[in-house]
Write a protein that holds these residues in place. Sequence first.
Motif, PDB file in Angstrom:
ATOM      1  N   ASP B 196     -22.433 -43.647   5.528  1.00  0.00           N
ATOM      2  CA  ASP B 196     -21.625 -44.837   5.257  1.00  0.00           C
ATOM      3  C   ASP B 196     -22.320 -45.829   4.455  1.00  0.00           C
ATOM      4  O   ASP B 196     -21.953 -46.675   3.799  1.00  0.00           O
ATOM      5  CB  ASP B 196     -21.303 -45.466   6.779  1.00  0.00           C
ATOM      6  N   ALA B 199     -21.727 -45.251   1.136  1.00  0.00           N
ATOM      7  CA  ALA B 199     -20.296 -45.625   0.871  1.00  0.00           C
ATOM      8  C   ALA B 199     -20.101 -47.331   0.751  1.00  0.00           C
ATOM      9  O   ALA B 199     -19.485 -47.934  -0.121  1.00  0.00           O
ATOM     10  CB  ALA B 199     -19.429 -45.295   1.880  1.00  0.00           C
ATOM     11  N   GLN B 212     -19.372 -33.251   6.500  1.00  0.00           N
ATOM     12  CA  GLN B 212     -19.592 -34.853   7.039  1.00  0.00           C
ATOM     13  C   GLN B 212     -19.303 -35.639   5.873  1.00  0.00           C
ATOM     14  O   GLN B 212     -18.963 -36.542   6.048  1.00  0.00           O
ATOM     15  CB  GLN B 212     -21.075 -34.751   7.446  1.00  0.00           C
ATOM     16  N   ARG B 214     -17.107 -34.989   3.652  1.00  0.00           N
ATOM     17  CA  ARG B 214     -15.691 -34.973   3.116  1.00  0.00           C
ATOM     18  C   ARG B 214     -14.635 -35.917   3.035  1.00  0.00           C
ATOM     19  O   ARG B 214     -14.175 -36.096   2.115  1.00  0.00           O
ATOM     20  CB  ARG B 214     -15.050 -33.664   4.182  1.00  0.00           C
ATOM     21  N   GLY B 215     -14.649 -36.710   4.165  1.00  0.00           N
ATOM     22  CA  GLY B 215     -13.784 -37.803   4.387  1.00  0.00           C
ATOM     23  C   GLY B 215     -13.985 -38.788   3.162  1.00  0.00           C
ATOM     24  O   GLY B 215     -12.988 -39.090   2.502  1.00  0.00           O
ATOM     25  N   SER B 216     -14.994 -39.026   3.042  1.00  0.00           N
ATOM     26  CA  SER B 216     -15.641 -40.124   1.744  1.00  0.00           C
ATOM     27  C   SER B 216     -15.472 -39.615   0.481  1.00  0.00           C
ATOM     28  O   SER B 216     -15.073 -40.462  -0.526  1.00  0.00           O
ATOM     29  CB  SER B 216     -16.929 -40.468   2.068  1.00  0.00           C
ATOM     30  N   GLU B 218     -13.278 -37.138  -0.352  1.00  0.00           N
ATOM     31  CA  GLU B 218     -11.592 -37.059  -0.698  1.00  0.00           C
ATOM     32  C   GLU B 218     -11.178 -38.324  -0.939  1.00  0.00           C
ATOM     33  O   GLU B 218     -10.191 -38.512  -1.837  1.00  0.00           O
ATOM     34  CB  GLU B 218     -10.754 -36.389   0.854  1.00  0.00           C
ATOM     35  N   ALA B 219     -11.746 -39.565  -0.256  1.00  0.00           N
ATOM     36  CA  ALA B 219     -11.029 -40.546  -0.576  1.00  0.00           C
ATOM     37  C   ALA B 219     -11.754 -41.287  -1.839  1.00  0.00           C
ATOM     38  O   ALA B 219     -11.478 -42.466  -2.201  1.00  0.00           O
ATOM     39  CB  ALA B 219     -11.518 -41.611   0.477  1.00  0.00           C
ATOM     40  N   ILE B 221     -14.524 -42.280  -2.503  1.00  0.00           N
ATOM     41  CA  ILE B 221     -15.663 -43.302  -2.304  1.00  0.00           C
ATOM     42  C   ILE B 221     -17.245 -42.872  -2.596  1.00  0.00           C
ATOM     43  O   ILE B 221     -17.889 -43.630  -3.142  1.00  0.00           O
ATOM     44  CB  ILE B 221     -15.656 -43.865  -0.738  1.00  0.00           C
TER      45      ILE B 221
ATOM     46  N   ILE C 323     -17.478 -42.699  11.548  1.00  0.00           N
ATOM     47  CA  ILE C 323     -18.645 -43.217  12.382  1.00  0.00           C
ATOM     48  C   ILE C 323     -18.507 -43.259  13.811  1.00  0.00           C
ATOM     49  O   ILE C 323     -17.825 -44.116  14.302  1.00  0.00           O
ATOM     50  CB  ILE C 323     -19.363 -44.688  11.649  1.00  0.00           C
ATOM     51  N   MET C 337     -13.068 -33.059  14.545  1.00  0.00           N
ATOM     52  CA  MET C 337     -13.439 -31.781  13.327  1.00  0.00           C
ATOM     53  C   MET C 337     -12.775 -30.396  13.650  1.00  0.00           C
ATOM     54  O   MET C 337     -12.369 -29.880  12.854  1.00  0.00           O
ATOM     55  CB  MET C 337     -14.832 -31.819  13.174  1.00  0.00           C
ATOM     56  N   THR C 342     -10.311 -34.463   9.475  1.00  0.00           N
ATOM     57  CA  THR C 342     -11.484 -34.967   8.905  1.00  0.00           C
ATOM     58  C   THR C 342     -11.262 -36.467   8.967  1.00  0.00           C
ATOM     59  O   THR C 342     -10.566 -37.205   8.287  1.00  0.00           O
ATOM     60  CB  THR C 342     -12.009 -34.593   7.496  1.00  0.00           C
ATOM     61  N   PRO C 343     -12.266 -37.250   9.645  1.00  0.00           N
ATOM     62  CA  PRO C 343     -12.149 -38.796   9.747  1.00  0.00           C
ATOM     63  C   PRO C 343     -12.573 -39.302   8.310  1.00  0.00           C
ATOM     64  O   PRO C 343     -13.287 -38.591   7.665  1.00  0.00           O
ATOM     65  CB  PRO C 343     -13.348 -39.150  10.703  1.00  0.00           C
ATOM     66  N   GLY C 344     -11.851 -40.443   8.175  1.00  0.00           N
ATOM     67  CA  GLY C 344     -12.154 -40.969   6.498  1.00  0.00           C
ATOM     68  C   GLY C 344     -10.855 -41.668   6.233  1.00  0.00           C
ATOM     69  O   GLY C 344     -10.011 -41.597   6.819  1.00  0.00           O
ATOM     70  N   PRO C 345     -11.128 -42.413   5.118  1.00  0.00           N
ATOM     71  CA  PRO C 345      -9.723 -43.235   4.696  1.00  0.00           C
ATOM     72  C   PRO C 345      -8.512 -42.760   4.533  1.00  0.00           C
ATOM     73  O   PRO C 345      -7.349 -43.027   4.757  1.00  0.00           O
ATOM     74  CB  PRO C 345     -10.386 -43.708   3.273  1.00  0.00           C
ATOM     75  N   ASN C 346      -8.595 -41.108   4.257  1.00  0.00           N
ATOM     76  CA  ASN C 346      -7.462 -40.337   4.090  1.00  0.00           C
ATOM     77  C   ASN C 346      -7.008 -39.842   5.138  1.00  0.00           C
ATOM     78  O   ASN C 346      -6.029 -39.023   5.407  1.00  0.00           O
ATOM     79  CB  ASN C 346      -7.731 -39.162   2.943  1.00  0.00           C
TER      80      ASN C 346
END
Lengths: 174, 320, 496
Positions: B196, B199, B212, B214-216, B218-219, B221, C323, C337, C342-346
Motif C-alpha cells: 500500500d 501504491a 499479495q 496481485r490486486g494492485s 491487476e489494477a 497501480i 489492507i 484469498m 483478490t482484494p484490490g480495485p478490481n
Amino acid sequence: MIRLTQLMQSIDARFTQLGDKLEGKQMRFYPSLVGPLLFLLMGIAGFLIMPFQVKRQEGMATTARTFPSLLLWVIVGGAILLLLQEIVKIIRKQPIQVVYLDLLTEVKAIVILALLVLYALLIPVLGFIITSVLFGIGMLVFFRIRKWNYYVIVVFSALAIGLLFQVVLNVRLP
Amino acid sequence: MKKAVVMVLIALCMMGTVSAAGQAESNVDSWPSEPVTVVCPWAVGGVADVVNRKTATYGMEVLGQPILATNELGAGGNVALTNFLNNEANSHNLIFGAEGAFSIAPNVDGADAILFTYDDYIPIINLYSAVFVLTADSSLGIDDLESLQSYAKNNRMKIAVNGIAGSEAFLAKALAKDLGINLELVSYNGANLALDAAAKGETALAISHQSQARGSVEAGILTPVVVFDDKTVNNEVYKNIKGVGEYGYTGFFRNRCFVLARKGTDQKIIDKVREAYMEILQKDDVVELFNTLMIEYDPLSLEAIDAHIDAVTEIVKANS
Amino acid sequence: MDLFLSGLQQFFSLSSFLFMNVGLLLGLVFGAIPGLTVILCIVLFLPFTYTMGPIDSFMFLLGIYCAGGYGGSISAILINTPGTPHATATMADGYALTKQGKSKKALNVALQASTFGGVASAITLLFFAPQVAKFAQKMGTPEYFLVCLFGLTVIAGVSSNSLVKGMISGAVGLFISTIGLDPMTGSTRFIFKNINLYSGFDLVICLIGLFALSEVLAKSKKSNQITISSLEEVKQEKGHITAKEYKRMAFPAFFSAVVGIIIGVIPGTGASMASFVSYDRVRQMSKHKDEFGKGSIEGITAAETANNAVTGATLIPLLTMGIPGDGVAAIMLGALMINGLTPGPNLFVKHGSTMYAIMIGLIFVNLFMFLQGKTLTKYFARVVSIPVSILTPIIVIFCFAGAFSVNNSLFDVKVTLAFAVLAYVFSKLGFSTIPVLLGLVLGAITEENFRRSLILSDGSWSIFVQSPISIAFITVIALTVFLIVFSKIRGNNRSV
C-alpha cells in the motif's frame, strides 16, 4: 469418611480462628507516597537495564531506544512531580492521603493469587481438566462454601469447559 | 504384606519397560498408530495455514490416520519451533518451518534467544514455494532492472518491506548490492501495508509475494519489475517478468515451506510421510488451491532442501 | 444497479442466513464470556469456512465479528469484566447501572447502540465505499501517527482523579508495548533472552489479566462477594428505554458512528480506539458530564455505537486495497484469498455481485444481531443472580483456557497472572488500569508510524504538516490539549 469430615471441620475451625484474628486488623498505608516511589524505582530500573536489553544504534533520527527512554522519562518525571506535591503537603503540615488496608482482605488476595499461581503451575503436570477441577474446589473452599451442590456445579462446569475446548474446539489443552 | 507390594511394583515396572521397548520396535512399522499433528507456526488464515488445513483433510486417505492441523504462534514461528524440541524422535507431531527460522533468525538481532538449530529437525518435504516479486509505483515508469538502475542513479529510492529482518528485507539488500544502487529500506507491519505504501507513493518500490501484490498489479497501480527467481514468471497477472537470476545475479531465493520431523526420526517414517504428502499434493483441489494462492509445488531432494537453507544463510550473512 | 440486484439475489439463500446466525450466536457467546475473545472464536472456527463458498463464509465471519462487538459489553455491564478490549469503555457506566439494578436497561442501550453503529457502518460500506476508499488513500504514515496521537489524548479523559497519574499509567502501558522486537530496526527490547517475549504481549492476553483476573483478586474484599440481585429482581426489571432517554442517546449515537467509521478505515487502530475516543469526546460535549462513570446512558451509547461502527468501515480498506485493519480483518483476507477473490480495485469489477452480496449481508447481520441480542438479553441478565462463589472459579477456568488457546501457549497464561498482579497493585495505589490498556492498544502503532514517518522524510519533521489532513488533525489535537489543560487549571482554581 467420618474422620475426613472431622478433619475438614478442624481445618475449617482453624480458618475461622485465623480469620477472627485478622478480622478488623488494619495497616496504615500511604498510597500517595508509596505509588510515586514505586514508579520512580521502576523508571530508574528501566534506565539501568536499558543498556543490556536494547542495543545502541547510531546515525538515525530515532532508534530502538528513543521511545522506551521517552516513556521512562514520563514515568520518572510524573513520579517526581507527585512526590514533590506530597512533600510540599508534609512541609505545610497539610494532611496526606492515608488508606487503612484491611489485613484480612490483603491476606485473602494473596491466597487467591497463590491459588491462581498454583493452578497455572500444575496445568503442565496434571493436565488442564484435572487442575481446573481442583482449582474450582479450591476456590469454593476458599469462599467457605458448605453446600455440596455448589461443588457439583463447579466441578461439572470445569469438566464441561475442558471438554468443550478439547473435543469441540479441537484445542490441544495440556 | 510390604514385600508383596514391592514385588508387584517391581513386576509392574518391568512389564512397563518391556512393553515400552516393544512399542519402540513396532513404532516405526506401525507409524502412524495415532493421529498425526502438523503444527503451523504462523497465523491462522495465512498461506501456510490454508495449505496445512487443506492437505490435512487427506490424512485418513493417504496415511490411514487423520492429520490434525493446528497453529502455535509467537516470534514469527520461533516459539513453536522451540517448543517442538520437547518431542522425541518418531513422535506423531510434525511442524512447518521455513528459511526465516533457520537462515535468518540465527543471524539477526535476538539470535541469542533462539535455542534451536536446523540440525534439531529432519526435513521431510518442501510443501510449496513462493516466488517474491519486486513492484514499483506505476507512475515512475520502472518495469525492469535496467530502468530501475537508471532511475536510481538520479533519485534516492525507498523500498517498503515486511519487517526489517524478514526475507523481503534481505532480498532488497542483496538486489541493491548486485545492482550497485542505493535502496533505503522502510519496514512495514505486513506485506499488505508495504504494498500500500508503494501504491500511495510513500515509497518507490515494494517486495512481496506474487499473490499479495496481485490486486494492485491487476489494477495498474503497481508495476512488476523483477521476480526473485532464476527464471521468468509468466502467468495471467505477471506477464513475462524476468527473474533476477537471468540477469546473472545470485542474491535471490524462494520462500519455501517444509514439513519437519524431530531429529532422529526413522527414515521409514520420513519416507512414509513424504510419499503421503506427494500424493496429497497431486489432488485436483490442492492443485487448484496452489494456483489460487500463486504458490508452486516443486519437490526437492532432502539434500536440495539443506542446500536451500545454506544458500539463504549465505545471502543473509552477506547482507547483515 | 444490476450488480446490486444480482448481489441481493446471491445473498438471499437459506445457507447465508443459517451461517450468519450461527456466527452471531458464537460471537455473542465468545464476546460475552471473559477469557474468550472474538479473535479466538474466529481462529477456532475459521477452518470450518475453508469448505464454504465466499458468501457463506463471510456471513459466518461477519456474524462473529459484529456480535463480538456487542457481546463484549455484556460481561462488562453485568460483572465488571470486559469480554473484549473495546468493551472496557462501556464497563464503568454499564456496571454502575447494574449496581443500580438496571442491568437490562444497560444491555438494551448497548444492543441498540451497537446495532445502530453496525447498520450505519454497513450502509457506508454499501453506498460510499469508493469515496471512503479515496479518502483513506490520501492518508499515509504521518496521518496515521497523528490519529494515534489524538487517541493518546484520551488518556487525560480516562484518568479522572489526576492527570499525572493517568499519564504515568499510560506510559506504563506504552512502555510494555515496546517489549519485543523493535519494528523499525529489528533489534530486541527487554526480552531477557526469552523467546516468548520476542513478539511482545498479545492485547487480549493482557486484557484477561488486567480486567478479568484482577477482578477475581478483588473478590478478596467482602463487599465484592455479594451477589448483586436476586433472580426475582432481575426478572422484574423491564429494561425499558424512555423517549427522553432516546433523545439523549441520539447525538452520541450519530457522533460516535462517524468517529467509528473514520477510525475503522485506518489500519491498525480498530474498535478499542474508536470506543475510547468517542466516549471521551461525547463526555466532553455532554451536558451531563457528572453522570459519566456513574451509569451514563450517553456513555454506553457512545462506546458501543463506535465499536460496532468500525466493523463495516474496516472492510473498506480490506476489500478495496487488501489492507487488513485489525486481526479479524487479516483473517478475513485469508478467507477471500482461498475463494480466489483478490482484494484490490478490481475486486468490484471482477466479482461485483459477490461483493454486493457480502455488503448487503452485513446490514442483515446487524439486524439479526439485534434480534438475537433482544431474545437473549433476559437470559444474560440472570448472570448477576449467580452466586459469586460459583461464577468466580468458572470465569477463571474460562480465562485460563482462553488465554492458552489464543497462541496454544502456557506462557500466555502466566502473562495474564502477571498483568492481574499489576492491576491489583495499581488499584491499591490509586492508579487506573484503563490508561494502561490504552497504552497497550496504541503503543506499537504510534511508535511505528512516528518513526516510519521520520525515515520516509529523512528525518525532517515537516512531514507532519505536509497534507491538509495532517494539518486538520494537528489542529484538533492542539485544541484538545488546550481544553484539557484549561479545564485542569480551572478545576485547580476551584478546589483551592
